[in-house]
Enzyme design. Sequence first.
Site, PDB file in Angstrom:
ATOM      1  N   ASP A  41      -1.686   1.221  -6.110  1.00 15.80           N
ATOM      2  CA  ASP A  41      -0.740   1.561  -5.052  1.00 15.80           C
ATOM      3  C   ASP A  41       0.702   1.502  -5.564  1.00 15.80           C
ATOM      4  OD1 ASP A  41       0.387   2.124  -2.660  1.00 15.80           O
ATOM      5  OD2 ASP A  41      -0.404   0.401  -1.584  1.00 15.80           O
ATOM      6  N   ASP A  42       1.383   2.618  -5.564  1.00 11.40           N
ATOM      7  CA  ASP A  42       2.795   2.696  -5.985  1.00 11.40           C
ATOM      8  C   ASP A  42       2.979   2.410  -7.473  1.00 11.40           C
ATOM      9  OD1 ASP A  42       3.149   3.069  -3.297  1.00 11.40           O
ATOM     10  OD2 ASP A  42       4.546   1.425  -3.001  1.00 11.40           O
ATOM     11  N   CYS A  81       1.762   6.746   0.790  1.00  9.30           N
ATOM     12  CA  CYS A  81       0.373   6.253   0.869  1.00  9.30           C
ATOM     13  C   CYS A  81      -0.598   7.025   1.770  1.00  9.30           C
ATOM     14  CB  CYS A  81       0.365   4.811   1.355  1.00  9.30           C
ATOM     15  SG  CYS A  81       1.150   3.668   0.225  1.00  9.30           S
ATOM     16  N   ARG A  85      -3.806   9.409   0.486  1.00  9.62           N
ATOM     17  CA  ARG A  85      -5.204   8.966   0.573  1.00  9.62           C
ATOM     18  C   ARG A  85      -6.058   9.932   1.400  1.00  9.62           C
ATOM     19  NH1 ARG A  85      -4.830   3.117  -0.879  1.00  9.62           N
ATOM     20  NH2 ARG A  85      -2.787   3.185  -1.853  1.00  9.62           N
ATOM     21  N   LYS A 139      -7.527  -1.277  -0.163  1.00  8.56           N
ATOM     22  CA  LYS A 139      -6.615  -0.742   0.854  1.00  8.56           C
ATOM     23  C   LYS A 139      -7.130   0.575   1.436  1.00  8.56           C
ATOM     24  CE  LYS A 139      -1.947   1.129   1.337  1.00  8.56           C
ATOM     25  NZ  LYS A 139      -0.567   1.120   0.817  1.00  8.56           N
ATOM     26  N   HIS A 141      -5.764   2.351   4.867  1.00 12.17           N
ATOM     27  CA  HIS A 141      -4.555   3.052   5.320  1.00 12.17           C
ATOM     28  C   HIS A 141      -4.788   4.452   5.901  1.00 12.17           C
ATOM     29  CE1 HIS A 141       0.098   2.845   4.713  1.00 12.17           C
ATOM     30  NE2 HIS A 141      -0.303   2.720   5.961  1.00 12.17           N
ATOM     31  N   SER A 164      -1.032  -1.400   4.339  1.00  6.25           N
ATOM     32  CA  SER A 164      -0.244  -1.917   3.206  1.00  6.25           C
ATOM     33  C   SER A 164      -0.052  -3.428   3.310  1.00  6.25           C
ATOM     34  CB  SER A 164       1.127  -1.242   3.159  1.00  6.25           C
ATOM     35  OG  SER A 164       0.961   0.130   2.951  1.00  6.25           O
ATOM     36  N   HIS A 237       1.964  -2.501  -4.994  1.00  8.10           N
ATOM     37  CA  HIS A 237       2.855  -2.302  -3.843  1.00  8.10           C
ATOM     38  C   HIS A 237       3.529  -3.642  -3.551  1.00  8.10           C
ATOM     39  CE1 HIS A 237       4.042  -1.449   0.286  1.00  8.10           C
ATOM     40  NE2 HIS A 237       3.596  -0.208   0.207  1.00  8.10           N
ATOM     41  N   ASP A 289      -1.683   6.178  -6.185  1.00  8.32           N
ATOM     42  CA  ASP A 289      -1.600   6.975  -4.946  1.00  8.32           C
ATOM     43  C   ASP A 289      -0.292   7.751  -4.796  1.00  8.32           C
ATOM     44  OD1 ASP A 289       0.045   4.759  -4.374  1.00  8.32           O
ATOM     45  OD2 ASP A 289      -0.422   4.858  -2.237  1.00  8.32           O
ATOM     46  N   ASN A 290       0.750   7.309  -5.487  1.00  9.39           N
ATOM     47  CA  ASN A 290       2.054   8.007  -5.471  1.00  9.39           C
ATOM     48  C   ASN A 290       2.939   7.340  -6.510  1.00  9.39           C
ATOM     49  OD1 ASN A 290       2.131   6.327  -2.430  1.00  9.39           O
ATOM     50  ND2 ASN A 290       3.552   5.713  -4.028  1.00  9.39           N
ATOM     51  N   LYS A 310       8.472   7.373  -5.665  1.00  4.62           N
ATOM     52  CA  LYS A 310       7.744   7.385  -4.395  1.00  4.62           C
ATOM     53  C   LYS A 310       8.685   7.895  -3.296  1.00  4.62           C
ATOM     54  CE  LYS A 310       5.893   4.154  -0.936  1.00  4.62           C
ATOM     55  NZ  LYS A 310       5.404   2.796  -0.688  1.00  4.62           N
TER      56      LYS A 310
HETATM   57 MG    MG Z   1       1.465   3.938  -2.203  1.00  2.00          MG
END
Ligand code: MG
Length: 467
Positions: A41-42, A81, A85, A139, A141, A164, A237, A289-290, A310
């Site tokens: 994540d991130d 996010c 996803r 996660k 989301h 998150s 994240h 994810d980003n 991001k």
């Molecule tokens: Mg993310």
Amino acid sequence: MKKEYYKLFFLTVTTVFLQLIKLNAQQINSAKPNFIIILTDDQGYGDLSTYGNPTIHTPNIDRMAAEGQKWTNFYVAANVCTPSRAGLLTGRLPIRSGMAGTANHRVLFPGSKGGLPANELTIAELLKQNGYYTAHIGKWHLGSQPQYLPTHNGFDYYFGIPYSNDMDLIDSVPYPKAIAEPKNEYFRVPLMRNESVIERPAVQNTLTERYTREAVSVIEKNKNRPFFLYFAHNMPHVPLFPNARFKGRSKRGTYGDIIEEIDWSVGQVLKALKDNGLDKNTCVVFISDNGPWKLFKELGGSSGPLFGAKGNSYEGGVRVPAIFWGRGLVAPRFVAEPGSTLDILPTFLSLAGGKLPQDRILDGYDLSGVLRGKQEKSPRDEFYYYHADVLAGVRKGPYKLLFYSSNSIGYPADFKKLDTPALFNLDEDISESNNIASKHPEVVKALELLAEKHSATVEKVEDQLSK
Ligand code: MG
């Protein structure tokens, strides 16, 4: 006489050996492959040693890249996010499912009433129809109301946090302080098993370790049937909660410690596959994810040579590290061809021998030919960059045409329409620093036409994120 004897002996041994190989190959071919997606994540494009980070050491992920395929032009479906996803799990641009969001509602929050609509089909639902056991660790989301949980979206098992790790903040602590000096009790995030909350607030320092144990257990328990494991880390994240076993290890500071623990986790997954005899029949994908959340400076990651972060549609926001691994399934290769998380659904379905739904537009391509080493070029040659529900740019071949500008660190978005679109050759200008629009009006025109054609395929649907 002696010579004849040796000849006969040699022939017999060779025949038996060849039969054994044939039998083994038949066994491998008849068993459906297992699939594992490891999603961070991130995490930025520049946060792994195999993608050039000089201070974060990721030997297990690097080994995946060396033994499998490292893709360097791989895109997520969105720069934040929730829509990212949604795109990954449905193979459809989030604008088609109502999961793209709007300028003011770009992700789902704990109180949101919306979620991934029931008529959307996830990778889990489609593989389940093909006899797969499906588990989601980590996660989610895509909606935290009961009807939107993973168990209602094709997953037989769920263990994780449904959104998150910085959400559910208690009122008495301002957000910047909670991120700079995080304590578990500041964030009332729930840890769930299937549909029940088992811990609140979740103790985040041991989250990666516990997720990993769960992932290994899914592998062990399902070694005799095909499975799909969607393993989505909450880290890196913010808030960053390092595990005591990794704290202070990395020269990169807490962010580096977190990435190195994720690398350890990847090693545990690969080891579990080997220990259970599944390493030759499992495809593992490692992605983020980003882009990195640069707003938080040293607590966020790095885009490496890419511009942006991001939250924006520059390369740093949406181009992510992507590694495909699988002995006997993925031919080792460096891949500079375009690919996207949107392609994972059709690729997995193809490798599993399943059929794609025919009643909807899918935005993904089957990459299995490239993975198997049978195809040089990727079937994907274009990409559409969405900023929430707005088409911010389009790529075809090496060319990217941007219609909007943004804040380069992503927050606040500062998203503005450009007077004239900007054109970049990404193969030659990875950092989007040289606008060549005036030199190539014919390319600008062709890309504008492509964007128009694409937009004509998008139908208006109800936005889920602002509900
Ligand atoms: Mg993310």
